[in-house]
Design a protein around this motif. Structure first.
Motif, PDB file in Angstrom:
ATOM      1  N   SER A 240      29.665  -5.834  45.460  1.00 22.35           N
ATOM      2  CA  SER A 240      30.252  -5.797  46.789  1.00 22.35           C
ATOM      3  C   SER A 240      31.449  -4.855  46.808  1.00 22.35           C
ATOM      4  O   SER A 240      31.939  -4.414  45.775  1.00 22.35           O
TER       5      SER A 240
ATOM      6  N   GLU B 271      12.691  -9.152  41.145  1.00 22.53           N
ATOM      7  CA  GLU B 271      13.202  -8.446  42.317  1.00 22.53           C
ATOM      8  C   GLU B 271      14.573  -8.956  42.734  1.00 22.53           C
ATOM      9  O   GLU B 271      15.090  -9.921  42.194  1.00 22.53           O
TER      10      GLU B 271
ATOM     11  N   ILE C 258      14.961 -12.070  48.483  1.00 24.89           N
ATOM     12  CA  ILE C 258      14.538 -11.710  49.839  1.00 24.89           C
ATOM     13  C   ILE C 258      15.368 -12.464  50.874  1.00 24.89           C
ATOM     14  O   ILE C 258      15.536 -11.987  51.991  1.00 24.89           O
ATOM     15  N   TYR C 259      15.885 -13.633  50.503  1.00 21.70           N
ATOM     16  CA  TYR C 259      16.778 -14.417  51.371  1.00 21.70           C
ATOM     17  C   TYR C 259      17.845 -15.070  50.523  1.00 21.70           C
ATOM     18  O   TYR C 259      17.639 -15.377  49.358  1.00 21.70           O
TER      19      TYR C 259
ATOM     20  N   SER D 104      19.187 -12.054  55.037  1.00 22.95           N
ATOM     21  CA  SER D 104      18.008 -11.333  54.531  1.00 22.95           C
ATOM     22  C   SER D 104      18.418 -10.382  53.407  1.00 22.95           C
ATOM     23  O   SER D 104      19.607 -10.181  53.137  1.00 22.95           O
ATOM     24  N   ALA D 105      17.428  -9.757  52.784  1.00 24.56           N
ATOM     25  CA  ALA D 105      17.674  -8.819  51.682  1.00 24.56           C
ATOM     26  C   ALA D 105      18.492  -7.615  52.134  1.00 24.56           C
ATOM     27  O   ALA D 105      19.225  -7.023  51.339  1.00 24.56           O
ATOM     28  N   THR D 106      18.403  -7.258  53.403  1.00 24.31           N
ATOM     29  CA  THR D 106      19.151  -6.113  53.928  1.00 24.31           C
ATOM     30  C   THR D 106      20.579  -6.469  54.323  1.00 24.31           C
ATOM     31  O   THR D 106      21.340  -5.599  54.717  1.00 24.31           O
ATOM     32  N   GLY D 107      20.938  -7.751  54.231  1.00 25.96           N
ATOM     33  CA  GLY D 107      22.274  -8.190  54.601  1.00 25.96           C
ATOM     34  C   GLY D 107      22.380  -8.714  56.023  1.00 25.96           C
ATOM     35  O   GLY D 107      23.455  -9.125  56.454  1.00 25.96           O
ATOM     36  N   LEU D 108      21.280  -8.697  56.765  1.00 24.81           N
ATOM     37  CA  LEU D 108      21.256  -9.203  58.130  1.00 24.81           C
ATOM     38  C   LEU D 108      21.411 -10.721  58.126  1.00 24.81           C
ATOM     39  O   LEU D 108      20.684 -11.411  57.414  1.00 24.81           O
TER      40      LEU D 108
END
Length: 123
Positions: free
Chosen positions: A2, A72, A75-76, A95-99
């Motif tokens: 981060s 991996e 994913i969540y 989510s995996a994208t940070g959403l």
């Protein structure tokens, strides 16, 4: 990693380190919270959607990471952050994208993001 320099729970590897005696307490999931999360996890594993998980207890939050495959990135992430409990709620699904998919004060309602949606099939 981060921006603050703290590693994300899914990025930490290696053995356990002994915590100093004066270290602040970690945030943890309570038994009923973990039971509810594992109920959703078990349903998704039975459907073949998820295969692995990891639990991290950090100084400021507890994180339940969900993986499609163990090699991996998650994913969540289901996070419990007590500092946010008075504002938008202590619980969130990310989510995996940070959403941030859902956030709230009640874990049960936040986990509804994983409920299977019914779809209308025209015949």
């Amino acid at each position: 990693m981060s921006l603050t320099g703290e590693t994300e729970p899914s990025e930490r590897h290696g053995g356990a380190l002994a915590a100093p005696a004066h270290a602040p307490a970690e945030v943890r999931f309570e038994r009923r919270e973990l039971d509810r999360i594992l109920r959703v996890y078990g349903r998704k594993v039975a459907n073949g959607e998820w295969r692995d998980y990891a639990i991290d207890f950090l100084k400021d939050r507890a994180v339940f990471s969900i993986f499609r495959r163990s090699s991996e990135v998650p994913i969540y992430r289901i996070e419990k952050n007590p500092k946010l409990s008075r504002r938008q709620g202590a619980y969130s699904v990310i989510s995996a994208t940070g959403l941030i998919m859902r956030r709230g004060h009640e874990l049960e309602r936040v986990l509804r993001v994983f409920d299977d949606k019914l779809s209308l099939v025209a015949g």
